[in-house]
Design a protein around this motif. Structure first.
Motif, short mmCIF file in Angstrom:
data_model
loop_
_atom_site.label_atom_id
_atom_site.label_comp_id
_atom_site.label_asym_id
_atom_site.label_seq_id
_atom_site.Cartn_x
_atom_site.Cartn_y
_atom_site.Cartn_z
N HIS A 282 0.85 -1.19 0.00
CA HIS A 282 0.00 0.00 0.00
C HIS A 282 0.88 1.23 0.00
O HIS A 282 2.01 1.21 0.51
N VAL B 88 -4.38 1.52 5.83
CA VAL B 88 -5.18 1.23 4.64
C VAL B 88 -6.49 2.02 4.58
O VAL B 88 -7.34 1.77 3.75
N LYS C 275 -15.51 -1.06 1.51
CA LYS C 275 -14.30 -1.72 2.03
C LYS C 275 -14.06 -3.06 1.32
O LYS C 275 -12.92 -3.42 1.04
N SER D 133 -12.12 0.67 -2.00
CA SER D 133 -11.22 1.22 -0.99
C SER D 133 -11.82 2.50 -0.44
O SER D 133 -12.57 3.19 -1.13
N SER E 5 -9.53 4.61 0.99
CA SER E 5 -8.25 5.31 1.18
C SER E 5 -8.02 6.32 0.07
O SER E 5 -7.95 5.95 -1.11
N GLU F 109 -5.17 5.61 -2.12
CA GLU F 109 -5.31 4.48 -3.03
C GLU F 109 -6.22 4.81 -4.21
O GLU F 109 -5.92 4.43 -5.35
N GLY G 104 -12.88 7.91 -2.77
CA GLY G 104 -12.94 6.82 -1.81
C GLY G 104 -13.19 7.30 -0.39
O GLY G 104 -13.62 6.51 0.45
N ARG H 275 -13.57 1.98 -8.01
CA ARG H 275 -12.29 1.27 -7.84
C ARG H 275 -11.44 1.36 -9.09
O ARG H 275 -10.24 1.65 -9.02
#
Length: 448
Positions: free
Chosen positions: A106, A130, A321, A325, A327, A330, A335, A423
């Motif tokens: 990550h 995360v 989740k 994500s 994050s 990410e 997100g 995503r």
């Protein structure tokens, strides 16, 4: 803070503390790039002293950081347990930052090591942050996955997709909140669930109220003026009787207040993240003050609404989740703020009397119109555009819920499809726009 606390606890548990002479902390990727502005480095210091985010009070944070800055000393493990603690010459400046190096698991990565006086490594671990306060220790992934699989298998209505969640609702006649509550009852009693959710709500309220008492500018160097106290005073004069015409102003105020508290390093609820912490409290404020009949509710009825809202929002959070994500490092701000807006929209649709299909539609609409949202905080600080963005996303959530309730629940894009799209969009998004402060507003606006 959680990762550093886990490492500190390990030093005590494995009896390495007495022989520890120094530390090495390496911070990587997005965690390093925005670490100063996000309070990452001071959080690590507090975690190494043994503090946990749920337990340490904001005034304790200020006191410990002032002491560290004045003395240059770290009280390693002092809060882990009775009799623990060792003073070390260690400062934030001693951490090694690698903003351009991404660890495999990550982009939010950190390594910690304890060394003896001869430079020998006594203990070392790698952790990943995360999103939403969750951490993963390298080497523990398989055990974590096995524990999660075991926990989920015990649930009466396990789900990782909206399609499966809706299927459970159709088969049982339960609402989304009802399905989530039944799964939670595997781990704790109904009373504990209710008490825990109301505690979370109270922390949100305390966060908002604390922010309304703070004035001046936010820390960090951007000299962003706190607006919540001034707005509150003005609204209190203009809207003495809580006229529904002012709902937008109150929602904006709550969102700003919570996120100004977050920008101050105060206590917030990750909902589902710190950067998006103001959205669910703001939309819950709308639900408990402007829903039909809200002014006539007694305390128990109001608490019932809070519990149902949170259970519904949490179920939707699970979907993000599991399939994507939460994050920003990410997948960008879609997100964080996008997920929070979606969760809030679903929770509000539930409170306003929506069917299961309308609740799912509300969550889908909110995320669909946050797709592609970048994370480009100026100076790495969770201030611009983050604070105002929470207010805008809270309004989006309310509008999404109202739009869904005007329909019959039938729609072209499913919640699962929009989550998968989020995503994939996050994967395609340049790293410049994923919480690195290397693109967008972060480079086009001059810090002053």
């Amino acid at each position: 803070m959680r990762a550093a606390h886990a490492f500190a606890a390990k030093l005590v548990r494995e009896e390495h503390l007495a022989n520890t002479a120094t530390l090495r902390v390496d911070v990587y990727g997005s965690l390093a790039a925005t670490g100063r502005g996000h309070g990452t480095f001071t959080a690590i210091m507090l975690g190494l002293e043994g503090y946990e985010p749920e337990a340490i009070l904001p005034e304790e944070v200020d006191s410990r950081l002032e002491d560290m800055a004045a003395t240059g000393k770290l009280q390693l493990c002092k809060a882990v347990g009775e009799g623990a603690g060792k003073e070390l010459d260690y400062k934030v400046e001693d951490m090694i930052q690698h903003p351009l190096t991404i660890l495999p698991r990550h982009t939010n990565g950190m390594k910690m090591a304890a060394l003896d006086s001869d430079g020998n490594v006594l203990a070392e671990d790698t952790y990943y942050s995360v999103g939403g306060g969750f951490i993963v220790r390298e080497g523990a992934e398989e055990k974590l996955a096995a524990n999660l699989e075991e926990a989920v298998s015990a649930q009466p209505y396990p789900f990782t997709t909206a399609a499966k969640l809706l299927e459970h609702c159709a088969e049982t006649g339960l609402s989304i909140a009802g399905v989530m509550a039944a799964n939670e009852e595997v781990y704790r009693s109904k009373e504990e669930i209710r008490e825990g959710l109301l505690h979370i709500w109270q922390v949100m309220e305390d966060c908002k109220n604390a922010s309304l008492e703070r004035e001046g500018v936010l820390p960090g160097g951007l000299k962003v003026r706190r607006r919540a106290p001034e707005w509150h005073k003005r609204l209190a004069k203009e809207d003495k009787d809580r006229d529904p015409v002012f709902w937008q102003e109150w929602v904006n105020l709550v969102a700003l207040a919570v996120n100004e508290e977050n920008a101050s390093g105060g206590r917030v609820v990750t909902a589902p993240t710190n950067g998006a912490a103001g959205i669910i409290p703001a939309v819950m404020f709308y639900a408990t003050h402007y829903a039909p009949g809200a002014k006539y509710w007694n305390q128990e009825e109001r608490e019932d609404v809070i519990v149902r809202f949170m259970l519904t929002a949490a179920a939707i959070g699970v979907l993000y989740k599991e399939q994507a994500s939460i994050s920003g490092a990410e997948v960008g701000c879609q997100g964080e703020v996008g997920s929070a807006s979606s969760m809030a929209a679903g929770g509000l649709a539930e409170i306003l009397g929506g069917t299961v299909d309308q609740v799912e539609n509300a969550a889908e609409i909110a995320m669909e119109h946050n797709l592609g949202l970048t994370c480009d905080p100026i100076g790495g600080l969770v201030q611009i555009p983050c604070i105002e963005r929470n207010a805008i996303a809270a309004s989006k959530a309310i509008n999404a819920a109202k739009m869904a309730l005007m329909g019959d629940g039938q729609h072209h894009v499913t919640l699962d499809e929009v989550i998968i799209t989020m995503r994939e969009t996050g994967k395609d998004m340049s790293d410049k726009y994923k919480e690195t402060a290397m693109g967008g507003l972060a480079v086009n606006v001059i810090e002053c």
